[in-house]
Design an enzyme around this catalytic site. Structure first.
Site, short mmCIF file in Angstrom:
data_model
loop_
_atom_site.label_atom_id
_atom_site.label_comp_id
_atom_site.label_asym_id
_atom_site.label_seq_id
_atom_site.Cartn_x
_atom_site.Cartn_y
_atom_site.Cartn_z
N THR A 12 0.84 -1.19 0.00
CA THR A 12 0.00 0.00 0.00
C THR A 12 0.88 1.25 0.00
O THR A 12 2.02 1.21 0.45
CB THR A 12 -0.96 0.03 1.21
OG1 THR A 12 -0.21 0.35 2.40
CG2 THR A 12 -1.67 -1.30 1.40
N GLY A 13 0.33 2.35 -0.52
CA GLY A 13 1.12 3.58 -0.59
C GLY A 13 2.37 3.40 -1.43
O GLY A 13 3.45 3.88 -1.08
N ALA A 14 2.20 2.71 -2.57
CA ALA A 14 3.37 2.25 -3.33
C ALA A 14 3.75 3.17 -4.49
O ALA A 14 4.59 2.79 -5.31
CB ALA A 14 3.09 0.85 -3.88
N SER A 16 5.04 6.33 -4.15
CA SER A 16 6.08 7.30 -3.80
C SER A 16 6.80 6.84 -2.54
O SER A 16 6.35 5.93 -1.83
CB SER A 16 5.48 8.70 -3.57
OG SER A 16 4.60 8.68 -2.46
N GLY A 17 7.94 7.49 -2.26
CA GLY A 17 8.64 7.27 -1.00
C GLY A 17 9.05 5.84 -0.76
O GLY A 17 9.39 5.09 -1.68
N TYR A 169 -1.33 11.64 14.46
CA TYR A 169 -0.39 10.79 13.74
C TYR A 169 0.35 9.86 14.71
O TYR A 169 0.47 8.65 14.47
CB TYR A 169 0.61 11.64 12.97
CG TYR A 169 1.65 10.82 12.25
CD1 TYR A 169 1.32 10.13 11.08
CD2 TYR A 169 2.95 10.71 12.73
CE1 TYR A 169 2.27 9.37 10.41
CE2 TYR A 169 3.90 9.94 12.08
CZ TYR A 169 3.55 9.28 10.92
OH TYR A 169 4.48 8.50 10.27
#
Length: 291
Positions: A12-14, A16-17, A169
């Site tokens: 997941t969140g693949a 960027s970064g 967060y």
């Protein structure tokens, strides 16, 4: 001689970064990687770049999903379950800091909680049967040393009474760690021995992270950028936990720089962890384990 099946990983969140670096490394190691992302354009571009690095006959696929929207999580999980026979590695990498004003998801949950904790909690639950089809599955939850600043209020998980972006967060990152620990315990309790789960701190990574948060948070990240690690370095512990034989039998750990670290938090009591798990189930609208 029987052919070894290709390992399947979902990140997941693949786009960027550290998520993109993690996905890239898994592709280069021969994994069939599925990119879960919110933005279709970014996902298509990342898929195209990674496909060029893939070994012959190896695909890179995309699943579109906003983790803050539980209906999208359900749809993405259903699509994965229909398309793939099993899941060998799940990297819950996506995580965000939101702005100075409290926002809510389409389900009415505070956005940090929804994106960083509830979405991954539900996704992992819905993919559990595919993980059980693997001979040795791994769940990797990307947390943060920010958990040290967490002060959760179980009576107000959605931060309706008091909200700050960095506190929200920090709380969500502690929840990632406690989810990992409790999931490991419950898997052992159910004699599910083919799935391990670990969490990690990737380092303070110089990226776009925090760019949509308060001016103070943006200023902090800008000032601290020269002292931060790169996305390549930040992804190394995720990659290590996803692939290394050294940690094949470890479950419930929290790692930084590929080494286990203790989690020191006054909130980390058996009663609080159990209550957090139960409230998470209530907020996503279903039990984690389908009994």
């Amino acid at each position: 001689m029987s052919e070894v099946p290709q390992l399947i990983a979902l990140v997941t969140g693949a786009t960027s970064g550290i998520g993109e670096v993690t996905a890239r490394e898994l592709v280069q190691q021969g994994y069939h990687v599925v990119l879960l992302a919110r933005n279709a354009t970014k996902a298509a571009r990342t898929r195209q770049q990674l496909q060029k690095l893939a070994q012959p006959g190896t695909r890179v696929d995309v699943l579109l999903c906003d983790l803050s929207d539980l209906s999208q999580v359900r749809r993405a999980a259903e699509e994965f379950n229909q398309r793939y026979a099993r899941l060998d590695v799940l990297v819950n990498n996506a995580g965000l800091v939101f702005g100075a004003e409290r926002e809510t998801s389409v389900n009415g949950h505070e956005m940090t909680l929804a994106t960083n904790h509830l979405g991954p909690f539900l996704l992992t639950s819905l993919l559990l049967e595919k993980l059980r089809q693997s001979s040795a599955a791994r769940i990797i939850n990307v947390a943060s040393m920010a958990h040290k600043f967490a002060k959760p209020d179980l009576a107000d998980l959605n931060a309706t009474r008091s909200y700050s972006p960095m506190r929200a967060y920090a709380n969500s990152k502690l929840f990632n760690i406690l989810f990992t620990q409790e999931l490991a315990r419950q898997l052992r309790q159910r004699s599910i021995s083919n799935i391990t789960t670990n969490s990690l701190h990737p380092g303070v990574v110089a990226s776009n992270f925090g760019s949509n948060s308060t001016w103070f948070t943006r200023a902090f990240y800008k000032a601290a950028a020269p002292f931060m690690t790169t996305s390549e370095d930040g992804a190394q512990t995720s990659i290590y936990l996803a692939t290394s034989p050294e940690v094949a039998d470890i479950s419930g750990g929290y790692f930084a720089k590929k080494k286990p670290e203790p989690v020191k938090s006054e909130f980390n009591t058996e009663a609080n962890v159990q209550q957090l798990w139960q409230q998470s189930e209530q907020l996503v609208g279903q039990p984690f384990f389908a009994e």
